[in-house]
Design a protein around this motif. Structure first.
Motif, PDB file in Angstrom:
ATOM      1  N   THR A  52       0.835  -1.198   0.000  1.00 32.52           N
ATOM      2  CA  THR A  52       0.000   0.000   0.000  1.00 32.52           C
ATOM      3  C   THR A  52       0.872   1.252   0.000  1.00 32.52           C
ATOM      4  O   THR A  52       1.827   1.358   0.770  1.00 32.52           O
ATOM      5  CB  THR A  52      -0.906   0.017   1.235  1.00 32.52           C
ATOM      6  N   PRO A  54       1.010   5.768  -0.453  1.00 34.32           N
ATOM      7  CA  PRO A  54       0.217   7.001  -0.345  1.00 34.32           C
ATOM      8  C   PRO A  54      -0.355   7.408  -1.707  1.00 34.32           C
ATOM      9  O   PRO A  54       0.242   7.143  -2.752  1.00 34.32           O
ATOM     10  CB  PRO A  54       1.230   8.038   0.153  1.00 34.32           C
ATOM     11  N   GLU A  55      -1.506   8.064  -1.683  1.00 36.46           N
ATOM     12  CA  GLU A  55      -2.136   8.508  -2.924  1.00 36.46           C
ATOM     13  C   GLU A  55      -1.300   9.553  -3.645  1.00 36.46           C
ATOM     14  O   GLU A  55      -1.456   9.754  -4.855  1.00 36.46           O
ATOM     15  CB  GLU A  55      -3.538   9.070  -2.625  1.00 36.46           C
ATOM     16  N   THR A  56      -0.426  10.207  -2.917  1.00 37.55           N
ATOM     17  CA  THR A  56       0.408  11.262  -3.517  1.00 37.55           C
ATOM     18  C   THR A  56       1.696  10.721  -4.144  1.00 37.55           C
ATOM     19  O   THR A  56       2.527  11.515  -4.597  1.00 37.55           O
ATOM     20  CB  THR A  56       0.789  12.294  -2.446  1.00 37.55           C
ATOM     21  N   THR A  57       1.845   9.402  -4.203  1.00 40.15           N
ATOM     22  CA  THR A  57       3.061   8.822  -4.780  1.00 40.15           C
ATOM     23  C   THR A  57       3.217   9.247  -6.238  1.00 40.15           C
ATOM     24  O   THR A  57       2.300   9.055  -7.044  1.00 40.15           O
ATOM     25  CB  THR A  57       3.018   7.288  -4.705  1.00 40.15           C
ATOM     26  N   HIS A 178       4.883   1.941  -9.765  1.00 42.99           N
ATOM     27  CA  HIS A 178       5.310   1.568  -8.414  1.00 42.99           C
ATOM     28  C   HIS A 178       6.271   0.395  -8.508  1.00 42.99           C
ATOM     29  O   HIS A 178       6.283  -0.356  -9.494  1.00 42.99           O
ATOM     30  CB  HIS A 178       4.110   1.172  -7.546  1.00 42.99           C
TER      31      HIS A 178
END
Length: 306
Positions: A52, A54-57, A178
């Motif tokens: 998992t 962060p949405e800001t990745t 990612h």
């Protein structure tokens, strides 16, 4: 003695290489068997391999990271080469003596080291400066979240990825968006653990460590630094071998574009940049000899032949 030692090493290689291949085959078979066990299969379904984040990745890899990657590879290859030469060469071909007239005067005799050690330390300084630039950029641009685990599920996902790799049924890679959990942990250890350990232990072993620092020397003995420094070097060698192997085996063109060309496609741009970088590294490897190093080393000291 040298012939006996060489024969002994040949015998060791003749035993170790087949043993390593057999061990690898056993691990592959064991992993494939485990993935057929219902409980393990359910575990992999639950933790497919991506932790998992962060949405800001940030998505994508910036151009500056490609330069950083090349410079790190360039310095690391030569640092390992010179480090191995320092460890195995009993009679260096040339020596370098610091010219104190060009720098701040120090007490005692001028520092005299082998030319291999001079190159090793010079490369270390450049590698550390490059690492400092990397640290500033990676935190300033928010890309640190691609290298630092932010969720505990990174560990079961990493186990899942390891099983998939060992079974040769490799997970789907999408490094542009990612890294998988095992990559994330490995990059974190490499950047934030192995690199600092190499720097600190190397500094302790170098002539820059003052003999007047008695308390620090007692707290961090030379023997401890040596026991840290060599295993860290082995770690970096293994990391590079595995990293390059997986880059080439899991979609070479796309991966090389990610690393060197800051683009997410299957073109040959990244490959040609990678090929050019290999030419530069090989040329530096060939030129890292006393005949070519002497003019550069002479700018900061005196070079003498054996």
């Amino acid at each position: 003695m040298s012939k006996v030692r060489a024969d002994s090493r040949a015998v060791q290689l003749a035993v170790l290489v087949p043993a390593a291949l057999v061990a690898l085959a056993v691990l592959v078979l064991a992993a494939r068997w485990l993935l057929g066990v219902p409980a393990v299969e359910a575990f992999v379904d639950r933790y497919p391999g991506v932790a998992t984040a962060p949405e800001t990745t940030p998505v994508g890899l910036p151009a500056w990271l490609g330069w950083q990657h090349f410079l790190n590879f360039f310095f690391l290859v030569l640092i390992v080469r010179t480090g191995w030469q320092i460890r195995t060469t009993r009679r260096p071909a040339a020596y370098w003596t610091r010219d104190n007239r060009r720098f701040v005067r120090t007490r005692g005799k001028p520092t005299k080291i082998s030319l291999d050690a001079w190159l090793h330390l010079s490369l270390d300084v450049l590698w550390l400066l490059n690492g400092l630039v990397f640290a500033v950029l990676v935190f300033a641009t928010g890309h640190w979240v691609r290298l630092v685990p932010t969720s505990w599920d990174v560990f079961p996902n990493a186990v899942s990825v390891a099983l998939q790799y060992l079974s040769l049924d490799w997970p789907t890679e999408n490094g542009w968006v990612h890294y998988n959990a095992l990559q994330l942990l490995t990059y974190f250890v490499t950047v934030f653990v192995a690199a600092p350990l190499a720097a600190v232990s190397g500094f302790r072993m170098s002539g820059a460590w003052s003999k007047r620092w008695k308390r620090a020397s007692s707290a961090f003995p030379m023997e401890v630094a040596r026991k840290i420094h060599f295993p860290v070097m082995i770690y970096f060698v293994l990391f590079v071998v595995v990293h390059v192997t997986l880059v080439l085996a899991t979609g070479a063109l796309r991966n090389l574009n990610h690393i060197y060309a800051a683009r997410d496609d299957g073109s040959w741009v990244g490959f040609w940049i990678f090929a050019g970088s290999l030419v530069v590294v090989v040329a530096a490897w060939v030129l890292a000899r006393p005949a070519f190093l002497q003019p550069v080393a002479s700018l900061t000291g005196k070079v003498t032949r054996r």
